[in-house]
Design an enzyme around this catalytic site. Structure first.
Site, PDB file in Angstrom:
ATOM      1  N   PHE A 184      -0.377   5.916   3.560  1.00 51.75           N
ATOM      2  CA  PHE A 184       0.691   6.697   2.926  1.00 51.75           C
ATOM      3  C   PHE A 184       2.068   6.364   3.478  1.00 51.75           C
ATOM      4  O   PHE A 184       3.081   6.621   2.853  1.00 51.75           O
ATOM      5  CB  PHE A 184       0.412   8.190   3.092  1.00 51.75           C
ATOM      6  CG  PHE A 184      -0.849   8.607   2.418  1.00 51.75           C
ATOM      7  CD1 PHE A 184      -0.897   8.706   1.028  1.00 51.75           C
ATOM      8  CD2 PHE A 184      -1.996   8.852   3.135  1.00 51.75           C
ATOM      9  CE1 PHE A 184      -2.071   9.061   0.384  1.00 51.75           C
ATOM     10  CE2 PHE A 184      -3.172   9.217   2.506  1.00 51.75           C
ATOM     11  CZ  PHE A 184      -3.216   9.313   1.124  1.00 51.75           C
ATOM     12  N   CYS A 185       2.102   5.855   4.707  1.00 49.95           N
ATOM     13  CA  CYS A 185       3.396   5.527   5.292  1.00 49.95           C
ATOM     14  C   CYS A 185       3.207   4.323   6.210  1.00 49.95           C
ATOM     15  O   CYS A 185       2.391   4.413   7.126  1.00 49.95           O
ATOM     16  CB  CYS A 185       3.945   6.701   6.084  1.00 49.95           C
ATOM     17  SG  CYS A 185       5.610   6.425   6.721  1.00 49.95           S
ATOM     18  N   PRO A 186       3.868   3.217   6.001  1.00 47.13           N
ATOM     19  CA  PRO A 186       4.996   3.049   5.093  1.00 47.13           C
ATOM     20  C   PRO A 186       4.637   2.853   3.625  1.00 47.13           C
ATOM     21  O   PRO A 186       5.522   2.884   2.779  1.00 47.13           O
ATOM     22  CB  PRO A 186       5.683   1.788   5.636  1.00 47.13           C
ATOM     23  CG  PRO A 186       4.629   1.026   6.330  1.00 47.13           C
ATOM     24  CD  PRO A 186       3.666   2.035   6.878  1.00 47.13           C
ATOM     25  N   GLY A 187       3.393   2.635   3.272  1.00 48.67           N
ATOM     26  CA  GLY A 187       3.010   2.551   1.872  1.00 48.67           C
ATOM     27  C   GLY A 187       2.979   1.123   1.358  1.00 48.67           C
ATOM     28  O   GLY A 187       3.556   0.215   1.950  1.00 48.67           O
ATOM     29  N   SER A 225       2.738   4.198  10.231  1.00 50.89           N
ATOM     30  CA  SER A 225       4.119   4.428  10.669  1.00 50.89           C
ATOM     31  C   SER A 225       4.342   3.879  12.073  1.00 50.89           C
ATOM     32  O   SER A 225       3.509   4.068  12.956  1.00 50.89           O
ATOM     33  CB  SER A 225       4.403   5.934  10.717  1.00 50.89           C
ATOM     34  OG  SER A 225       3.996   6.550   9.531  1.00 50.89           O
TER      35      SER A 225
END
Lengths: 76, 377
Positions: A13-16, B293
């Site tokens: 979901f992140c960074p996607g 992230s």
């Protein structure tokens, strides 16, 4: 001869997926083809939109099972 | 068993301290040795730089002596690795010392590379270093009004930072009473205003409420410093008076120089957190090539998994845990409100409306970090 690099951005979901594609596109050489694997349903529309706007080339897009396989050639 | 941790940032420090506790008996008897090699004798709380950029924290409060954060059983050297010889299970440091290991942890982190965009170094302010954050604050303080542009490089450390700095700019100018003289325009690389869909859905109406303009599908190509214009790869441009950048990042140069990973990102198994091809080499935090992230939070949760696995390898000969992609990020929504995003590989974040309590929790965490990095939280 240009290479096909597979970018596995499934289940993230992140960074996607599109951010992952942009990251690897920066590292690629002009003429290289990148294959993005994505489980994000939005990728089927998001990636071609960016590719067209920035001026790269869509090579293909197909859904196999739950995974989108989107191939893009670096053009600039 | 010789365990070597390379890198003294958030991930490396948490792993080393967790291992020192889990393997205290083995360390006492000499069955295990635990060594850390770091490039610095100081440890910085990097999220604090955002506050420095707005005059809310002084930079000296962001540091502790690295040795003071480590358990006494950890052998600590300020001597960064220059050569990785993975097949020989050995590293050589800047001072030409050689360290052999049985298990290696690579946690060298990342670095910003604004120099890769023409004009970005001289034309923009950034808060990704202490000097940069101080310079940015002085530029903000001297700003009397005009057009502020925010640009975002890919990939970058702390994916929430672009949104946070935008909220903070709005509040900063509002507090100074000049918000009506400032046009804030946010530029983002993909076709929504944040990579996490639920963050984008939450932030968009907030940006509209604050009067923040935004342009998506904007990947910075160059900064025309003389004319103060930014140009995108997508052939758009914007004239600015003050440019704030979240620069693109790469892994550390030593990773590229040793050919461990393209752009400094080491190919890593997303669940085991081992380097591809080397079961005895663990990688975490910004150093991995994982689609996760690049944050201290990811490094923290990865460190807990790796520490459990190395300890279990010592005790029972096999790893016991897998990383599920967990990340927890505070999101400062200005100077007095915050929310958070918690997610993993399979479950997206469910954002709650920002509130004052979460902001004060974040302010508390800014201090609790020092307990966290000691492996106590």
């Amino acid at each position: 001869m240009s290479e096909v690099k597979v970018i596995d951005a499934c289940n993230t979901f992140c960074p996607g997926p599109l951010m992952e594609l942009i990251t690897y596109m920066k590292q690629a050489q002009i003429g290289d083809t990148l294959e993005l694997l994505s489980t994000d349903q939005g990728s089927a529309a998001d990636v071609p939109e960016w590719v067209e706007k920035v001026g790269h080339q869509m090579v293909g897009s197909e859904k196999i099972g739950d995974v989108w396989h989107i191939k893009v050639r670096k053009a600039k | 068993m010789r365990i070597l941790v390379v890198g003294g940032g958030t991930g490396g420090t948490i792993i080393a301290n967790n291992l020192a506790r889990r393997l205290s008996a083995e360390l006492r008897t000499g069955k295990v040795s635990l060594t850390m090699l770091s490039a610095s004798d100081r440890h910085m709380y990097q999220p604090g730089l955002l506050y420095v950029a707005f005059g809310q924290m002084m930079p000296d409060t962001l540091y502790r002596d690295q040795a003071s954060l480590l358990e006494a059983s950890i052998e600590f050297h300020v001597d960064p690795v220059k050569h990785f010889m993975l097949d020989e299970r050995r590293v050589k440091t800047q001072s030409d010392r050689v360290f052999d290991y049985d298990i290696l942890v690579i946690a060298t982190g990342s670095r910003m590379v604004p120099e890769e965009i023409p004009g970005l170094v001289e034309g923009s302010e950034t808060f990704y270093s202490e000097a940069g954050a101080i310079k940015m604050y002085k530029a903000l303080r001297n700003f009397k009004g005009g057009r502020v542009a925010i640009v975002v490089g890919v990939p970058h450390k702390c994916p929430i930072a672009p949104v946070e700095v935008t909220f903070s700019l709005h509040d900063y100018f509002k507090t100074r009473g000049i918000r009506d003289k400032v046009e804030i325009k946010y530029h983002y690389p993909i076709n929504r205003i944040h990579s996490i869909e639920n963050v984008a859905k939450w932030a968009k109406p907030e940006f509209d409420r604050m009067g923040v303009a935004y342009e998506t599908l904007f990947n910075l190509k160059e900064v025309d410093v003389q004319n103060k214009v930014i140009h995108s790869e997508e052939d758009t441009e914007y004239a600015y008076d003050l440019l704030i950048s979240i620069p693109a990042h790469r892994g550390m140069a030593v990773i590229e120089e040793n050919r461990l990973g393209q752009a400094g990102w080491i190919p890593t198994d997303r669940h085991q957190l081992t380097m591809e091809g080397y079961d005895n080499v663990y990688v975490l935090g910004d150093t991995t090539n994982l689609p996760v992230s690049k944050t201290g939070s990811a490094a923290h949760f990865e460190a807990e998994v790796i520490a459990d696995n190395i300890a279990s390898i010592v005790k029972i000969g096999t790893p016991v845990r897998e990383y599920d992609g967990k990340v927890y990020c505070f999101i400062e929504a200005g100077h007095d409100q915050a929310t958070y995003a918690m997610f993993n590989y399979l479950n997206p974040p469910d954002l709650k409306p920002a509130n004052k309590s979460m902001h004060w929790f974040k302010m508390s965490y800014n201090q609790m970090y020092w307990s966290s990095v000691r492996g106590l939280l």
